[in-house]
Design a protein around this motif. Structure first.
Motif, PDB file in Angstrom:
ATOM      1  N   ILE A  18     -40.620 -45.388  32.325  1.00 30.63           N
ATOM      2  CA  ILE A  18     -39.443 -46.097  32.835  1.00 30.63           C
ATOM      3  C   ILE A  18     -39.620 -46.409  34.318  1.00 30.63           C
ATOM      4  O   ILE A  18     -39.367 -47.533  34.759  1.00 30.63           O
ATOM      5  CB  ILE A  18     -38.165 -45.285  32.572  1.00 30.63           C
ATOM      6  CG1 ILE A  18     -37.889 -45.248  31.066  1.00 30.63           C
ATOM      7  CG2 ILE A  18     -36.981 -45.881  33.332  1.00 30.63           C
ATOM      8  CD1 ILE A  18     -36.796 -44.291  30.660  1.00 30.63           C
ATOM      9  N   ARG A  19     -40.077 -45.426  35.102  1.00 31.40           N
ATOM     10  CA  ARG A  19     -40.306 -45.669  36.533  1.00 31.40           C
ATOM     11  C   ARG A  19     -41.373 -46.740  36.745  1.00 31.40           C
ATOM     12  O   ARG A  19     -41.266 -47.578  37.639  1.00 31.40           O
ATOM     13  CB  ARG A  19     -40.715 -44.368  37.230  1.00 31.40           C
ATOM     14  CG  ARG A  19     -39.553 -43.493  37.619  1.00 31.40           C
ATOM     15  CD  ARG A  19     -39.988 -42.342  38.540  1.00 31.40           C
ATOM     16  NE  ARG A  19     -40.787 -41.353  37.832  1.00 31.40           N
ATOM     17  CZ  ARG A  19     -40.292 -40.380  37.054  1.00 31.40           C
ATOM     18  NH1 ARG A  19     -39.000 -40.269  36.892  1.00 31.40           N
ATOM     19  NH2 ARG A  19     -41.083 -39.531  36.449  1.00 31.40           N
ATOM     20  N   ARG A  20     -42.417 -46.725  35.923  1.00 32.96           N
ATOM     21  CA  ARG A  20     -43.509 -47.688  36.065  1.00 32.96           C
ATOM     22  C   ARG A  20     -43.026 -49.125  35.881  1.00 32.96           C
ATOM     23  O   ARG A  20     -43.453 -50.042  36.577  1.00 32.96           O
ATOM     24  CB  ARG A  20     -44.597 -47.375  35.041  1.00 32.96           C
ATOM     25  CG  ARG A  20     -45.751 -48.327  35.076  1.00 32.96           C
ATOM     26  CD  ARG A  20     -46.794 -47.908  34.072  1.00 32.96           C
ATOM     27  NE  ARG A  20     -47.849 -48.890  33.969  1.00 32.96           N
ATOM     28  CZ  ARG A  20     -48.798 -48.872  33.071  1.00 32.96           C
ATOM     29  NH1 ARG A  20     -48.856 -47.900  32.194  1.00 32.96           N
ATOM     30  NH2 ARG A  20     -49.705 -49.812  33.036  1.00 32.96           N
ATOM     31  N   ASP A  25     -39.748 -50.135  36.018  1.00 33.21           N
ATOM     32  CA  ASP A  25     -38.412 -50.347  36.586  1.00 33.21           C
ATOM     33  C   ASP A  25     -38.506 -51.295  37.777  1.00 33.21           C
ATOM     34  O   ASP A  25     -38.436 -50.896  38.937  1.00 33.21           O
ATOM     35  CB  ASP A  25     -37.801 -49.006  37.003  1.00 33.21           C
ATOM     36  CG  ASP A  25     -36.369 -49.173  37.504  1.00 33.21           C
ATOM     37  OD1 ASP A  25     -35.724 -50.172  37.137  1.00 33.21           O
ATOM     38  OD2 ASP A  25     -35.913 -48.307  38.269  1.00 33.21           O
ATOM     39  N   GLN A  26     -38.711 -52.562  37.466  1.00 34.76           N
ATOM     40  CA  GLN A  26     -38.812 -53.585  38.494  1.00 34.76           C
ATOM     41  C   GLN A  26     -38.434 -54.929  37.890  1.00 34.76           C
ATOM     42  O   GLN A  26     -38.548 -55.111  36.686  1.00 34.76           O
ATOM     43  CB  GLN A  26     -40.230 -53.639  39.062  1.00 34.76           C
ATOM     44  CG  GLN A  26     -41.294 -53.905  38.036  1.00 34.76           C
ATOM     45  CD  GLN A  26     -42.678 -53.801  38.631  1.00 34.76           C
ATOM     46  OE1 GLN A  26     -42.858 -53.935  39.827  1.00 34.76           O
ATOM     47  NE2 GLN A  26     -43.675 -53.564  37.806  1.00 34.76           N
ATOM     48  N   ALA A  70     -39.799 -40.777  31.188  1.00 35.03           N
ATOM     49  CA  ALA A  70     -39.367 -41.052  32.564  1.00 35.03           C
ATOM     50  C   ALA A  70     -40.462 -41.741  33.383  1.00 35.03           C
ATOM     51  O   ALA A  70     -40.181 -42.635  34.174  1.00 35.03           O
ATOM     52  CB  ALA A  70     -38.905 -39.771  33.244  1.00 35.03           C
ATOM     53  N   ASP A  71     -41.717 -41.344  33.214  1.00 33.47           N
ATOM     54  CA  ASP A  71     -42.811 -41.973  33.963  1.00 33.47           C
ATOM     55  C   ASP A  71     -42.977 -43.442  33.568  1.00 33.47           C
ATOM     56  O   ASP A  71     -43.187 -44.305  34.421  1.00 33.47           O
ATOM     57  CB  ASP A  71     -44.128 -41.229  33.727  1.00 33.47           C
ATOM     58  CG  ASP A  71     -44.138 -39.855  34.369  1.00 33.47           C
ATOM     59  OD1 ASP A  71     -43.446 -39.667  35.400  1.00 33.47           O
ATOM     60  OD2 ASP A  71     -44.843 -38.969  33.847  1.00 33.47           O
TER      61      ASP A  71
END
Length: 93
Positions: free
Chosen positions: A13-15, A17-18, A10-11
């Motif tokens: 993916i968030r990093r 996710d742009q 999840a970390d």
């Protein structure tokens, strides 16, 4: 045969996710214009030579075994690897 487990970080993916640029050539199309003539090329080459920086060159070889739908480059899908030989010789000239 062992079963592989799919793990989502999840970390991570968030990093990432742009939005990002699509694969393209350099310089990108908006940088091409009719004002860059032979004299401008000669000036840029002289400035590059004077800087003593290492030079990187990219040569596009348009012969691909598979079509990649993300790629906007000119390409010829073929398994005939020998087709690249005369093309590479032309680049060398």
């Amino acid at each position: 045969m062992s079963k592989q487990e799919l793990v989502f970080d999840a970390d991570l993916i968030r990093r990432y996710d742009q939005p990002g640029p699509r694969y393209t050539s350099y310089p990108t199309a908006p940088h091409f214009h009719s004002g860059f003539d032979e004299a401008a090329l000669i000036r840029e080459m002289a400035a590059s030579n004077a800087s003593a920086r290492p030079l990187s060159l990219y040569f596009h070889l348009p012969f691909c075994e598979h079509l990649c739908f993300y790629c906007a480059c000119t390409k010829i899908v073929t398994r005939h690897h020998e087709w690249g030989t005369p093309y590479a010789a032309g680049l060398g000239r």
